[in-house]
Design an enzyme around this catalytic site. Structure first.
Site, PDB file in Angstrom:
ATOM      1  N   ILE A  95     -21.068 -24.278 -29.573  1.00 43.26           N
ATOM      2  CA  ILE A  95     -19.728 -24.800 -29.807  1.00 43.26           C
ATOM      3  C   ILE A  95     -19.645 -26.275 -29.419  1.00 43.26           C
ATOM      4  CG2 ILE A  95     -17.315 -24.583 -29.074  1.00 43.26           C
ATOM      5  CD1 ILE A  95     -17.834 -21.525 -28.799  1.00 43.26           C
TER       6      ILE A  95
ATOM      7  N   TYR B  64     -16.398 -14.107 -15.137  1.00 43.12           N
ATOM      8  CA  TYR B  64     -16.161 -14.982 -16.290  1.00 43.12           C
ATOM      9  C   TYR B  64     -14.666 -15.071 -16.605  1.00 43.12           C
ATOM     10  CZ  TYR B  64     -16.698 -16.712 -21.131  1.00 43.12           C
ATOM     11  OH  TYR B  64     -16.622 -17.436 -22.297  1.00 43.12           O
TER      12      TYR B  64
ATOM     13  N   LYS C  86     -12.170 -18.242 -16.641  1.00 37.91           N
ATOM     14  CA  LYS C  86     -11.504 -18.683 -17.876  1.00 37.91           C
ATOM     15  C   LYS C  86      -9.983 -18.606 -17.744  1.00 37.91           C
ATOM     16  CE  LYS C  86     -15.154 -19.881 -20.176  1.00 37.91           C
ATOM     17  NZ  LYS C  86     -15.366 -21.307 -20.526  1.00 37.91           N
TER      18      LYS C  86
ATOM     19  N   ALA D 171     -18.898 -27.013 -21.338  1.00 39.32           N
ATOM     20  CA  ALA D 171     -20.031 -26.316 -20.716  1.00 39.32           C
ATOM     21  C   ALA D 171     -19.527 -25.053 -20.034  1.00 39.32           C
ATOM     22  CB  ALA D 171     -20.720 -27.230 -19.707  1.00 39.32           C
ATOM     23  N   GLY D 172     -20.221 -23.967 -20.252  1.00 44.39           N
ATOM     24  CA  GLY D 172     -19.796 -22.714 -19.635  1.00 44.39           C
ATOM     25  C   GLY D 172     -20.873 -21.677 -19.810  1.00 44.39           C
TER      26      GLY D 172
ATOM     27  N   LEU E 166     -18.216  -5.413 -11.357  1.00 42.47           N
ATOM     28  CA  LEU E 166     -17.970  -5.987 -10.036  1.00 42.47           C
ATOM     29  C   LEU E 166     -18.788  -5.270  -8.956  1.00 42.47           C
ATOM     30  CD1 LEU E 166     -16.390  -8.192  -8.620  1.00 42.47           C
ATOM     31  CD2 LEU E 166     -14.615  -6.503  -8.133  1.00 42.47           C
TER      32      LEU E 166
ATOM     33  N   ASN F 250     -12.105  -8.455 -19.556  1.00 43.79           N
ATOM     34  CA  ASN F 250     -13.217  -7.818 -20.257  1.00 43.79           C
ATOM     35  C   ASN F 250     -14.095  -7.096 -19.252  1.00 43.79           C
ATOM     36  OD1 ASN F 250     -14.330  -7.230 -22.681  1.00 43.79           O
ATOM     37  ND2 ASN F 250     -15.366  -9.200 -22.958  1.00 43.79           N
TER      38      ASN F 250
ATOM     39  N   ASP G   9     -26.320 -32.049 -14.459  1.00 45.00           N
ATOM     40  CA  ASP G   9     -25.772 -30.721 -14.158  1.00 45.00           C
ATOM     41  C   ASP G   9     -24.384 -30.952 -13.574  1.00 45.00           C
ATOM     42  OD1 ASP G   9     -24.969 -28.359 -12.953  1.00 45.00           O
ATOM     43  OD2 ASP G   9     -27.022 -27.797 -12.364  1.00 45.00           O
TER      44      ASP G   9
END
Ligand SMILES: NC(=O)c1ccc[n+]([C@@H]2O[C@H](COP(=O)([O-])OP(=O)(O)OC[C@H]3O[C@@H](n4cnc5c(N)ncnc54)[C@H](O)[C@@H]3O)[C@@H](O)[C@H]2O)c1
Lengths: 430, 466
Positions: free
Chosen positions: B241, B372, B376, B308-309, B316, B366, B283
Site C-alpha cells: 500500500i 493489532y 489501529k 508503515a505497519g 491474547l 478481529n 526504522d
C-alpha cells in the site's frame, strides 16, 4: 441609396382544410392543393388578372417533376401570367419564411403586393428509386448498344424494386423528429399530462373557432372536406391517457394524440403595402413588424432539435424593444405538444436563459390563456410547409377582430431551425 | 450488525460459505481513475430537499469539474446552476426518457425534521434505478452536532442509516456516501465531492465524511496536480500500500520522500528513484528516528503519511509481551513520537497534512489481533485527539481504515479466511492498494483544508464492523 422601409400589411389568407395522410387528399398532388388554396384567395380578394410582385411558396416533400412548383401553379391560376414566382424550402419553417420573404420585398419597396404560401402532401409523397436500381439504369443508359444494355440489365435483382421512401429522419442523427422531441421532453421534464392537456385545449379551441365562424373566410372547402379532418373536440384526459407512447420508448410521454399526424394541405397569405391594399379597397388585418430565423447545433452541441425558436425569440424581442410578456396572442406551432412546452420551459429557465442565451435573466413565463387561442397544429394537422400560412392568416384575423394588440408566431423546423415573427393589429399594438 | 447474524456467519462452516459464494455472478469490475480522465464520465443528477444551503456549492463544484449535469425541477437548483455557470438539463421522473446517471448528489441540509426525511425517498426512488455501474451517490447534510434544534439534529443523524443501507442495496459497484458539511464550510466541499463522484473512490462506500471550516481552497488549484509544490513523506513506502501511496502523491504533483527499514533499502530506492524522490532508510521505532526526521526536513514537510505497519497475530492467551510491544511501537507509538518531533520543530507548516493508516480491525476488532486492533484503534484515537490541536496551526489530521486490500499479505492468508474477507462487502471483492492511496491523496489535497479528524474506511463497505 438608402431604401425607406414601408409597413407590410396582411390582407388575408386562405387555405384548404387539412387532411390526414392517405385521407381525402390521397390522390391530390402538391400543385393541385396549392392551386386550390390560391384560387380561393384570388376569388376572395378579386385578384383575377392582377400582376402581383411575387408569389413565393414551397413544399417539404417535393417531387423532382415539381421544378418551380409555385410558378407552374401561378401559370395555372387566374393571376396574370406575368406574376413571377419561386420556391422556398425550409422544412416546417417554409410557410412563415415565404411570408417573410415577400414581406421584406414589400417593406423595401421592391414589390407592392405578393402571396406567400406552402403546401405538403404525405400521401402523394415522392418515392425515389432504390439507389442500386438507379445505378443499373443509369449505367444502362450510358451503353450505346442494345445487347450491352440487356446484358447489364441481368444485374437487376428483385430487391432493387423496393423504393426508397422518404423518411421523416434527421440525416445527421438518424433519429426521427419525434424521437428528437422525446429526448427534449425528457430533458425539460415535460409530463404526459401536460402534453395531453395542451392537446385537448388545441382541439377544443379549433372546434370553437369553427363553430363561431372564425374560419369561414380563412378557408375554401376541398374534395369534400369543410373542416380539418384531424379535429376531435371533446376528448378527455382519461381517454388520451389510454394511448400508448409512440416516441421515447415504453416510458415515453408522446402519443399519436399529442404529436401532429402526417397531413396533407396548402395555405396562402396575401401581403401588400398599405397603399396597394387601400387602392383596391382591401382590408388590412395586421402588419408584419418583425421576424427572425435561428438555427441550433443538434449534432455536436446536443441542443434539442426543435429548440431553435427559443433562440430566435429573444433576438427578435431585443430588436423590437419589447419583452416576451408584451403580446396579446401567442401562436406557437404545435409540432408536438412537448415542443411547445419545452420552449415555454426554456424561456422560464434561468439555466437555459443564462448559459445558452447569454441573458442575465429568464425571458419569463407567458399567460397560457393567450396561447393558440383558435387552436393549433395538434388539432388542425400539420402539412409541413402549409402551417406557416395557416398561422399568419389566423393570427392576423384574430388581431383584426380585437381591433388592437400584438401577436407573436414561433415555428420550429427540422434540421435544428426555427422562425419567429411579430404581427401587430392594424388598430395598433395596444 | 445484529449479534445473531454475526454468530450465524462466524459459525457457518467456511467450506459451505465459500461454495455458496462460488455460484454468485462475477463481481462488477470497478471503474478506476486514469490520469487525464474527467471527474465523472456520465451525467450527474442533483436533487435537494427544499431550502437547503448547498445548491450553490454543489453547482459550482460540478461546473468547475466540467461535469454533465441534470437537476430536478427545484427552482433553487435551476437558479444555483445558472449562477454557477452550469449548463444543466432537467430531470423529472414523470417525463420519461431513457435517462442514465453516473452520479446522484442530494442536498439534504434542508431537512429540519424527521417528517421531511421523505425527501430522500422522493428523490432516490425514481432515480436510483437509473444509476449506471460504478455509480456514485453522495448525500450532503449538516453535522448533527452543528445543529441548534433537536429535531434537526435527529433528522440529520438519521441520514446515516439511509446512506449505509442504500450502499448495501445499490449494487453494480456503485458507492454511497454521506458528507456532513458544517455551516461556514460550504466552499470547502469541492475536493470531497469530486473524490466521491470520481472513480478514485472505487472501493469507498457507506462512509461518512465531515467537512468543517478550515484553510480555504487555493485559488490557483490545479486539480490534476493538487499537490504541486508540496513535499510528502510516506513511511513503509517500498512495497504494498505504501508504494501505491507514494506513487499517487507523486502523480498529484508532490515531491516525495519514501521511508522504510534498511533491510528493504534496495526496494525502497527502486521506488523513489522511479518517482524522482528521496529515500530514507530508517526504522521508525529507533530512538533517534524522530530526531533524524526533524533534521532531514529542515525546510519542512507538508504531508506525512504514517503507513508503515505490521501484524503480529496471536490470541491474547498466547501473546507474549514483546509481540505486543514491538507491534505497538511500529503501528502507533513511533507515529506519535514522530508527529511530536516534527510539530515541535515546526517542520509541518500551515496547510500541512498528517494521515494515518488504521484498519477495519481497529474498528470492528478481529480474533487473534488484540495487539493489532488496539494499535489501529489507537490511530483513530490519535486522529481524534490531535485534530483540534492541529486545527489552530492550519494542519489537518485524518486516517484511512482499509478493509481487505489485495496485497502480498492478504494473498498469503488461508483461503477460508481470505475468501470471506474478500467477498463480505458491498463490492463483492477486495480493494486494491491504489484505492487506499487515492483516499489518502484526497486527504492530502491542498483543497482538503475542510477535512480534519475524519476516519474513512476503504473497505467496499465491509459487512462486519461499524
Ligand atoms: N493489506 C491490507 O489488507 C491492510 C488492511 C488494513 C490495514 N493495512 C495497513 O496498511 C499499511 C500497509 O500495509 P501493507 O499491506 O502494504 O503491508 P506491507 O507489509 O506490505 O508494508 C508495510 C511496510 O511498512 C514497513 N515497515 C514495517 N515496520 C517498519 C519500521 N519499523 N520502520 C519502517 N518501516 C517499517 C515494511 O518494511 C513494509 O515496507 C499497514 O499499516 C497495515 O496495517 C493493510
Amino acid at each position: 441609396m438608402t431604401p425607406t422601409v414601408r409597413r407590410v400589411a396582411v390582407v388575408g389568407g386562405n387555405r384548404i382544410p387539412f387532411a390526414r395522410s392517405n385521407g381525402p387528399y390521397a390522390h391530390a398532388s402538391n400543385s393541385d392543393m396549392l392551386a386550390a388554396a390560391l384560387d380561393g384567395l384570388i376569388e376572395r380578394y378579386n385578384l383575377q388578372g392582377e400582376t402581383l410582385g411575387e408569389v413565393v411558396a414551397g413544399a417539404v416533400l417535393k417531387h423532382p417533376r415539381d421544378r418551380d412548383l409555385t410558378r407552374e401553379v401561378v401559370l395555372g391560376s387566374k393571376l396574370a401570367p406575368e406574376t413571377p414566382a419561386y420556391d422556398v424550402q425550409q422544412a416546417c419553417g417554409t410557410g412563415l419564411e415565404t411570408t417573410i420573404a415577400v414581406a421584406n420585398k414589400i417593406a423595401l419597396g421592391q414589390i407592392d403586393a405578393g402571396i406567400a404560401g406552402g403546401v405538403d402532401t404525405t400521401s402523394d409523397a415522392p418515392l425515389a428509386l432504390n439507389d442500386d436500381l438507379r445505378e443499373v439504369l443509369l449505367d444502362a443508359n450510358r451503353i450505346p448498344d442494345t445487347a450491352g444494355r440487356l446484358k447489364l440489365l441481368t444485374r437487376l435483382r428483385p430487391g432493387m424494386i423496393k423504393p426508397a421512401i422518404p423518411a421523416n429522419q434527421e440525416p445527421r442523427t438518424g433519429l426521427s423528429m419525434g424521437e428528437h422531441c422525446a429526448i427534449m421532453a425528457s430533458e425539460w421534464g415535460i409530463t404526459r399530462e401536460a402534453q395531453d392537456e395542451l392537446t385537448i385545449r388545441s382541439h377544443n379551441a379549433l372546434a370553437a373557432a369553427y363553430d363561431k365562424g372564425f374560419q369561414d373566410d380563412l378557408l375554401t372547402p376541398y374534395l369534400g372536406l369543410e373542416r380539418d379532418q384531424n379535429l376531435r373536440p371533446g376528448s378527455t384526459p382519461e381517454k388520451l391517457a389510454k394511448l400508448k407512447p409512440v416516441f421515447g420508448g415504453p416510458e415515453g410521454t408522446m402519443t399519436a394524440a399529442n404529436s401532429t399526424p402526417l397531413s396533407d394541405g396548402a395555405s396562402v397569405v396575401l401581403l401588400a403595402s398599405e397603399e396597394w391594399a387601400k387602392a383596391r379597397n382591401l382590408p388590412i388585418l395586421a402588419y408584419i413588424t418583425e421576424a427572425q430565423t435561428a438555427a441550433i447545433d443538434h449534432v455536436h452541441k446536443r441542443e434539442g432539435l426543435l429548440m431553435a425558436p427559443a433562440y430566435a425569440m429573444p433576438t427578435m424581442l431585443d430588436r423590437a424593444g419589447i419583452t416576451l410578456q408584451d403580446f396579446d396572442v401567442y401562436e406557437i406551432h404545435e409540432a408536438f405538444a412537448a415542443q411547445v412546452l419545452c420552449t415555454l420551459a426554456a424561456w422560464e429557465d434561468p439555466v437555459f436563459c443564462k448559459e445558452r442565451l447569454g441573458r442575465s435573466a429568464p425571458l419569463g413565463s407567458i399567460d397560457t390563456e393567450k396561447l393558440n387561442i383558435n387552436g393549433g397544429s395538434l388539432a388542425a394537422g400539420h402539412p409541413f410547409a402549409a402551417t406557416g400560412g395557416r398561422i399568419v392568416a389566423g393570427l392576423a384575423k384574430e388581431l383584426s377582430e380585437r381591433g388592437s394588440g400584438r401577436g407573436v408566431i414561433s415555428i420550429c423546423a427540422a434540421a435544428g431551425q426555427g422562425v419567429v415573427a411579430i404581427l401587430e393589429s392594424a388598430g395598433g399594438a395596444k | 450488525m445484529s449479534q445473531d447474524l454475526y454468530t450465524q456467519i462466524v459459525n457457518s462452516p467456511p467450506g459451505g460459505f465459500i461454495a455458496k459464494r462460488v455460484g454468485l455472478p462475477q463481481p462488477t469490475t470497478l471503474d478506476r481513475y486514469r490520469p487525464g480522465q474527467p471527474v465523472v464520465t456520465g451525467q450527474v443528477l442533483i436533487g435537494a430537499a427544499p431550502s437547503g444551503r448547498l445548491a450553490g456549492a454543489i453547482a459550482s463544484t460540478l461546473a468547475d469539474a466540467q461535469a454533465d449535469v441534470a437537476t430536478t425541477l427545484a427552482p433553487e437548483l435551476r437558479t444555483a446552476s445558472a449562477d454557477a455557470g452550469l449548463d444543466a438539463s432537467v430531470f423529472n421522473p414523470e417525463a420519461g426518457g431513457d435517462r442514465r446517471f453516473k452520479g446522484l448528489v442530494f442536498d439534504a441540509t434542508g431537512i429540519k425534521d424527521s417528517t421531511e426525511l421523505v425527501e430522500l425517498q422522493k428523490f432516490f426512488h425514481p432515480s436510483v434505478r437509473k444509476v449506471q455501474s460504478s455509480g456514485r451517490v453522495v448525500v450532503l447534510g449538516t453535522p448533527p452536532e452543528a445543529t441548534k434544534d433537536p429535531r434537526e439534529h435527529t433528522a440529520q443523524r438519521a441520514l446515516e442509516g439511509f446512506t449505509r443501507s442504500l450502499g448495501k442495496e445499490i449494487g453494480k459497484g456503485s458507492t454511497v456516501q454521506l458528507v456532513y458539511v458544517a455551516p461556514g464550510a460550504e466552499n470547502l466541499i469541492g475536493s470531497t465531492l469530486r473524490f466521491f463522484l470520481s472513480p478514485k473512490s472505487a472501493y469507498v462506500s457507506g462512509q461518512v465524511a465531515r467537512v468543517t471550516p478550515g484553510e480555504p481552497v487555493p485559488t490557483d488549484i490545479d486539480w490534476e496536480r493538487p499537490l504541486a509544490g508540496k513535499t510528502a513523506l510516506v513511511t513503509g513506502a517500498s512495497r504494498g500500500i505504501g508504494e501505491a501511496i507514494i506513487e499517487t502523491l507523486a502523480r498529484d504533483g508532490a515531491s516525495v520522500v519514501g521511508l522504510d527499514v534498511p533491510q528493504l533499502a534496495e526496494d525502497l530506492n527502486a521506488v523513489t528513484s522511479r518517482l524522482d524522490g528521496e529515500a530514507i532508510e530508517l526504522d521508525i521505532t529507533s530512538d533517534d528516528a524522530p530526531k533524524v526526521l526533524a533534521a532531514h526536513f529542515k525546510s519542512g514537510v507538508d504531508i506525512v503519511v504514517h503507513n508503515a505497519g505490521v501484524t503480529r497475530d496471536r490470541t491474547l492467551a498466547k501473546m507474549p509481551e514483546d509481540r505486543w510491544s514491538s507491534l505497538m511501537e511500529i503501528n502507533l507509538s513511533s507515529e506519535e513520537r514522530i508527529n511530536d518531533a516534527l510539530l515541535k520543530g515546526k517542520r509541518i507548516p500551515a496547510g500541512g497534512r498528517i494521515i494515518g493508516v488504521s484498519s477495519m480491525a481497529g474498528i470492528a476488532g478481529n480474533r487473534g489481533q488484540t495487539n493489532y486492533a488496539t494499535s489501529k484503534a489507537g490511530v483513530i484515537g490519535m486522529v481524534e485527539s490531535m485534530a483540534p490541536v492541529l486545527a489552530d496551526r492550519g494542519i489537518t489530521i485524518n486516517a484511512v481504515a482499509p478493509g481487505f486490500i489485495e496485497t502480498k499479505m492478504t494473498a498469503a492468508m488461508p483461503i477460508a479466511v481470505r475468501e470471506p474477507g474478500r467477498r463480505l462487502n458491498s463490492m463483492n471483492q477486495g480493494g486494491l492498494p491504489i484505492d487506499v492511496a487515492e483516499t489518502i491523496a484526497w486527504f492530502a489535497s491542498s483543497a482538503s483544508g475542510g477535512l480534519n479528524g475524519n476516519v474513512v474506511r476503504v473497505c467496499g463497505q465491509m459487512l462486519l464492523g461499524a
